[in-house]
Motif scaffolding. Structure first.
Motif, PDB file in Angstrom:
ATOM      1  N   SER A 349       0.821  -1.211   0.000  1.00  0.00           N
ATOM      2  CA  SER A 349       0.000   0.000   0.000  1.00  0.00           C
ATOM      3  C   SER A 349       0.854   1.260   0.000  1.00  0.00           C
ATOM      4  CB  SER A 349      -0.963   0.002   1.186  1.00  0.00           C
ATOM      5  OG  SER A 349      -0.281   0.127   2.420  1.00  0.00           O
ATOM      6  N   VAL A 350       2.025   1.224   0.629  1.00  0.00           N
ATOM      7  CA  VAL A 350       2.917   2.392   0.586  1.00  0.00           C
ATOM      8  C   VAL A 350       3.425   2.614  -0.841  1.00  0.00           C
ATOM      9  CG1 VAL A 350       5.114   3.353   1.376  1.00  0.00           C
ATOM     10  CG2 VAL A 350       3.587   2.249   3.013  1.00  0.00           C
ATOM     11  N   LYS A 351       3.813   1.550  -1.509  1.00  0.00           N
ATOM     12  CA  LYS A 351       4.271   1.684  -2.903  1.00  0.00           C
ATOM     13  C   LYS A 351       3.159   2.242  -3.786  1.00  0.00           C
ATOM     14  CE  LYS A 351       7.570  -2.130  -2.482  1.00  0.00           C
ATOM     15  NZ  LYS A 351       7.837  -3.555  -2.831  1.00  0.00           N
ATOM     16  N   ALA A 352       1.925   1.778  -3.559  1.00  0.00           N
ATOM     17  CA  ALA A 352       0.800   2.278  -4.347  1.00  0.00           C
ATOM     18  C   ALA A 352       0.569   3.759  -4.082  1.00  0.00           C
ATOM     19  CB  ALA A 352      -0.458   1.473  -4.020  1.00  0.00           C
ATOM     20  N   ALA A 353       0.668   4.171  -2.824  1.00  0.00           N
ATOM     21  CA  ALA A 353       0.462   5.581  -2.471  1.00  0.00           C
ATOM     22  C   ALA A 353       1.559   6.462  -3.054  1.00  0.00           C
ATOM     23  CB  ALA A 353       0.411   5.736  -0.952  1.00  0.00           C
ATOM     24  N   LEU A 354       2.792   5.969  -3.047  1.00  0.00           N
ATOM     25  CA  LEU A 354       3.895   6.739  -3.637  1.00  0.00           C
ATOM     26  C   LEU A 354       3.717   6.886  -5.143  1.00  0.00           C
ATOM     27  CD1 LEU A 354       6.902   5.230  -1.640  1.00  0.00           C
ATOM     28  CD2 LEU A 354       6.020   7.564  -1.453  1.00  0.00           C
ATOM     29  N   ALA A 355       3.172   5.857  -5.784  1.00  0.00           N
ATOM     30  CA  ALA A 355       2.912   5.943  -7.227  1.00  0.00           C
ATOM     31  C   ALA A 355       1.851   6.992  -7.526  1.00  0.00           C
ATOM     32  CB  ALA A 355       2.485   4.579  -7.761  1.00  0.00           C
ATOM     33  N   VAL A 356       0.857   7.114  -6.645  1.00  0.00           N
ATOM     34  CA  VAL A 356      -0.147   8.168  -6.802  1.00  0.00           C
ATOM     35  C   VAL A 356       0.493   9.537  -6.619  1.00  0.00           C
ATOM     36  CG1 VAL A 356      -2.215   9.186  -5.763  1.00  0.00           C
ATOM     37  CG2 VAL A 356      -2.095   6.718  -6.151  1.00  0.00           C
ATOM     38  N   LEU A 357       1.336   9.675  -5.604  1.00  0.00           N
ATOM     39  CA  LEU A 357       2.029  10.943  -5.380  1.00  0.00           C
ATOM     40  C   LEU A 357       2.876  11.322  -6.588  1.00  0.00           C
ATOM     41  CD1 LEU A 357       2.793  13.287  -3.498  1.00  0.00           C
ATOM     42  CD2 LEU A 357       4.534  11.797  -2.466  1.00  0.00           C
ATOM     43  N   ALA A 358       3.461  10.334  -7.249  1.00  0.00           N
ATOM     44  CA  ALA A 358       4.306  10.600  -8.413  1.00  0.00           C
ATOM     45  C   ALA A 358       3.529  11.278  -9.532  1.00  0.00           C
ATOM     46  CB  ALA A 358       4.919   9.301  -8.919  1.00  0.00           C
ATOM     47  N   ARG A 359       2.230  11.025  -9.625  1.00  0.00           N
ATOM     48  CA  ARG A 359       1.406  11.621 -10.684  1.00  0.00           C
ATOM     49  C   ARG A 359       0.900  13.010 -10.324  1.00  0.00           C
ATOM     50  NH1 ARG A 359       0.369   8.338 -14.792  1.00  0.00           N
ATOM     51  NH2 ARG A 359       0.869   6.128 -14.519  1.00  0.00           N
ATOM     52  N   CYS A 360       1.114  13.421  -9.089  1.00  0.00           N
ATOM     53  CA  CYS A 360       0.678  14.755  -8.673  1.00  0.00           C
ATOM     54  C   CYS A 360       1.681  15.806  -9.137  1.00  0.00           C
ATOM     55  CB  CYS A 360       0.539  14.816  -7.154  1.00  0.00           C
ATOM     56  SG  CYS A 360      -0.774  13.773  -6.510  1.00  0.00           S
ATOM     57  N   LYS A 361       1.163  16.909  -9.647  1.00  0.00           N
ATOM     58  CA  LYS A 361       2.022  17.991 -10.144  1.00  0.00           C
ATOM     59  C   LYS A 361       2.005  19.151  -9.165  1.00  0.00           C
ATOM     60  CE  LYS A 361       1.073  16.781 -14.962  1.00  0.00           C
ATOM     61  NZ  LYS A 361       0.501  17.231 -16.259  1.00  0.00           N
ATOM     62  N   PRO A 362       3.106  19.366  -8.437  1.00  0.00           N
ATOM     63  CA  PRO A 362       3.162  20.509  -7.527  1.00  0.00           C
ATOM     64  C   PRO A 362       3.005  21.819  -8.294  1.00  0.00           C
ATOM     65  CG  PRO A 362       4.953  18.956  -7.106  1.00  0.00           C
ATOM     66  CD  PRO A 362       4.320  18.554  -8.400  1.00  0.00           C
ATOM     67  N   GLU A 363       2.484  22.813  -7.616  1.00  0.00           N
ATOM     68  CA  GLU A 363       2.311  24.128  -8.234  1.00  0.00           C
ATOM     69  C   GLU A 363       3.584  24.956  -8.063  1.00  0.00           C
ATOM     70  OE1 GLU A 363      -1.083  25.980  -6.558  1.00  0.00           O
ATOM     71  OE2 GLU A 363      -2.504  24.462  -7.281  1.00  0.00           O
ATOM     72  N   GLY A 364       3.925  25.685  -9.091  1.00  0.00           N
ATOM     73  CA  GLY A 364       5.075  26.577  -9.016  1.00  0.00           C
ATOM     74  C   GLY A 364       6.345  25.845  -8.645  1.00  0.00           C
ATOM     75  N   ALA A 365       6.971  26.314  -7.564  1.00  0.00           N
ATOM     76  CA  ALA A 365       8.214  25.706  -7.092  1.00  0.00           C
ATOM     77  C   ALA A 365       7.954  24.644  -6.035  1.00  0.00           C
ATOM     78  CB  ALA A 365       9.139  26.788  -6.530  1.00  0.00           C
ATOM     79  N   GLY A 366       6.726  24.170  -5.959  1.00  0.00           N
ATOM     80  CA  GLY A 366       6.366  23.177  -4.954  1.00  0.00           C
ATOM     81  C   GLY A 366       7.075  21.846  -5.160  1.00  0.00           C
ATOM     82  N   ARG A 367       7.030  21.044  -4.114  1.00  0.00           N
ATOM     83  CA  ARG A 367       7.743  19.758  -4.127  1.00  0.00           C
ATOM     84  C   ARG A 367       6.803  18.612  -3.770  1.00  0.00           C
ATOM     85  NH1 ARG A 367      11.161  21.934   0.698  1.00  0.00           N
ATOM     86  NH2 ARG A 367       8.982  22.406   1.180  1.00  0.00           N
ATOM     87  N   ARG A 368       7.219  17.403  -4.134  1.00  0.00           N
ATOM     88  CA  ARG A 368       6.530  16.202  -3.669  1.00  0.00           C
ATOM     89  C   ARG A 368       7.182  15.771  -2.357  1.00  0.00           C
ATOM     90  NH1 ARG A 368       7.468  15.047  -9.103  1.00  0.00           N
ATOM     91  NH2 ARG A 368       5.581  15.081 -10.412  1.00  0.00           N
ATOM     92  N   ILE A 369       6.367  15.640  -1.311  1.00  0.00           N
ATOM     93  CA  ILE A 369       6.875  15.311   0.013  1.00  0.00           C
ATOM     94  C   ILE A 369       6.123  14.091   0.543  1.00  0.00           C
ATOM     95  CG2 ILE A 369       7.150  16.109   2.396  1.00  0.00           C
ATOM     96  CD1 ILE A 369       7.259  18.961   1.311  1.00  0.00           C
TER      97      ILE A 369
END
Length: 490
Positions: A349-369
């Protein structure tokens, strides 16, 4: 006034208890803090609290009666008490009686991941097609399942029950109560591997769900899972002849043809029992596509319309603590997107959640955390499973990770130091570090096992953002926190 869920006579007949008649209950509760007017309060006795100490409180709040196995103190002689030999056994007796009297088509759901989400998706998909009942939150254990069954309305058309376990033999006891017409196994993973010699043992424990089924029942199995053949053999050994499956495998009853995965949803092309079916899924991630196929297969097996059910998947809302999203507005105008996966975690489930986070596009200079807490009940393999998450973190292009707990320290050592923002022993210490580090445009994932208390991080962020779109207390899962004062804490 709606028909009573339990009359005094029905409850006495079901439990074999004794007591005055004349009362009618419209609900069942095991927690005096949340008891409602008209509930039947069942006083369970556990290691931390004894529900008998709260009977007076429950009756004062309007409970219709209380099931007890000893006379509580300070109650009037005419108090509406149903005296039984053991309160938990009485709850199970109510569950059996409820299952025997219902005409509902009953579905049981188990698996290493996705149980609650699949159960809630079934609730959403079946509700437009008939009166549907499903267990609340994650009420899936030795008291949660009988409580849910005891709450089953007499006029339900469909009923969905989640069944969980930590050890072998536990699902066998639950399925004897539920007796599902359709049994869904979502996946066989590593959750609770600490209590088993192997994943084969986990597969066998999940397969216990078939023991409560009649030969006319249907098993719905994950065709892509490497334990599929083992699960199918167990189902057949239990006397089942109707086996359906879901997945990409060419022989799947419900076959995934293709899926376009987006940041907040998915477009799915499938063949459901030989018929083409295209649908939109209002949940991101490949794991949710698999869950959706399991849901539609179960809907079909229950005799409902899978095409209508597929339309409901486009409106499906995430379960709290399992992917719910909201925008946080922090002091100084800092705005970030929070993905709340704080309810539980295992390697898959952690790997699945990280894969979802990977598809998220931060705004501006934002980061994936990613804020990750220990994954528990992994036994001696725990350190290795945590360190192995480094590959998923790297593949998801995560900019920063905040880690909580001694097991997550192994992941910290496996990652470049520049990627590890902080490592804390507990979530309360970590929470303010996360809040202070957020910048405008960040996308933040919070995930960990329930025992890691990652909800503390969610609460800390909410405390800093009183004007934000969500509230962690209101959005918290309504299952374990509402456990009986008798059995699972206050």
């Amino acid at each position: 006034m709606t028909e009573a869920l339990w009359s005094a006579g029905e409850a006495i007949a079901a439990t074999g208890g004794t007591g005055p008649g004349g009362w009618n209950a419209h609900g069942v509760s095991i927690d005096s803090r949340s008891v409602l007017v008209g509930d039947l309060f069942v006083a369970l006795a556990g290691p931390n609290f004894d529900g008998h100490d709260f009977v007076a409180e429950a009756l004062a709040k309007g409970a219709a009666a209380a099931v007890v196995h000893r006379q509580p103190n300070d109650l009037p002689a005419d108090a509406p008490l149903l005296l039984v030999g053991d309160s938990l056994e009485a709850l199970r007796a109510l569950a059996r009686a409820s299952r025997s009297r219902t005409a509902a088509r009953v579905c049981g759901v188990t698996g290493s991941s996705g149980k609650t989400s699949t159960k809630e998706a079934l609730r959403a998909c079946l509700s437009p097609q008939g009166k549907t009942f499903a267990s609340a939150g994650s009420l899936n254990n030795h008291w949660g399942v009988p409580l849910s069954l005891a709450r089953l309305p007499k006029n339900a058309d469909y009923a969905v029950f989640e069944m969980g376990m930590s050890n072998a033999g536990e699902i066998a006891e639950l399925t004897e109560l539920v007796r599902p017409d359709v049994a869904v196994i979502t996946t066989i993973g590593l959750a609770h591997i600490e209590f088993f010699d192997s994943q084969e043992g986990i597969a066998d424990a999940k397969s216990e769900i078939f023991q409560g089924m009649s030969p006319q029942g249907t098993a719905v199995l994950p065709r892509d899972d490497r334990f599929y053949d083992r699960l199918a053999a167990r189902a057949e050994a239990a006397g089942l002849t109707k086996l359906l499956s879901f997945g990409r495998h060419a022989q799947s009853s419900s076959r995934l043809v293709d899926a376009d995965l987006y940041e907040t949803c998915s477009a799915v092309k499938a063949e459901l029992r030989g018929k083409p079916l295209d649908f939109c899924l209002a949940q991101p991630g490949a794991h949710w596509v698999t869950n959706a196929l399991a849901v539609l297969t179960a809907v079909s097996a229950l005799g409902a319309d899978p095409v209508s059910a597929a339309a409901e998947l486009a409106r499906l809302q995430p379960v709290s603590g399992r992917g719910a999203r909201r925008k946080l507005t922090l002091p100084g105008g800092r705005a970030a997107l929070l993905i709340d996966e704080s309810y539980n975690a295992n390697p898959d489930s952690v790997k699945a959640a990280l894969a979802v986070l990977a598809r998220c596009k931060p705004e501006g200079a934002g980061r994936r955390i990613a804020v990750l807490g220990d994954m528990l009940e992994l036994g001696g393999q725990g350190p290795a499973f945590h360190a192995a998450l480094s590959e998923a973190v790297t593949a998801a292009d995560i900019d920063l990770v905040f880690l909580c707990g001694p097991l997550m320290a192994h992941l910290g050592r496996a990652l470049p130091p520049s990627r590890v923002a902080a490592l804390s022993a507990d979530s309360k210490t970590l929470a303010p570090l996360v809040a202070d580090a957020l910048l405008p445009g960040d996308v933040l994932l919070v995930k960990g096992s329930l025992g890691s208390r990652m909800r503390e991080v969610i609460a800390a962020l909410d405390a800093l953002a009183p004007g934000s779109d969500g509230d962690s207390e209101a959005d918290a899962p309504s299952d374990q926190p509402t456990a009986p004062r008798a059995a699972n804490g206050g």
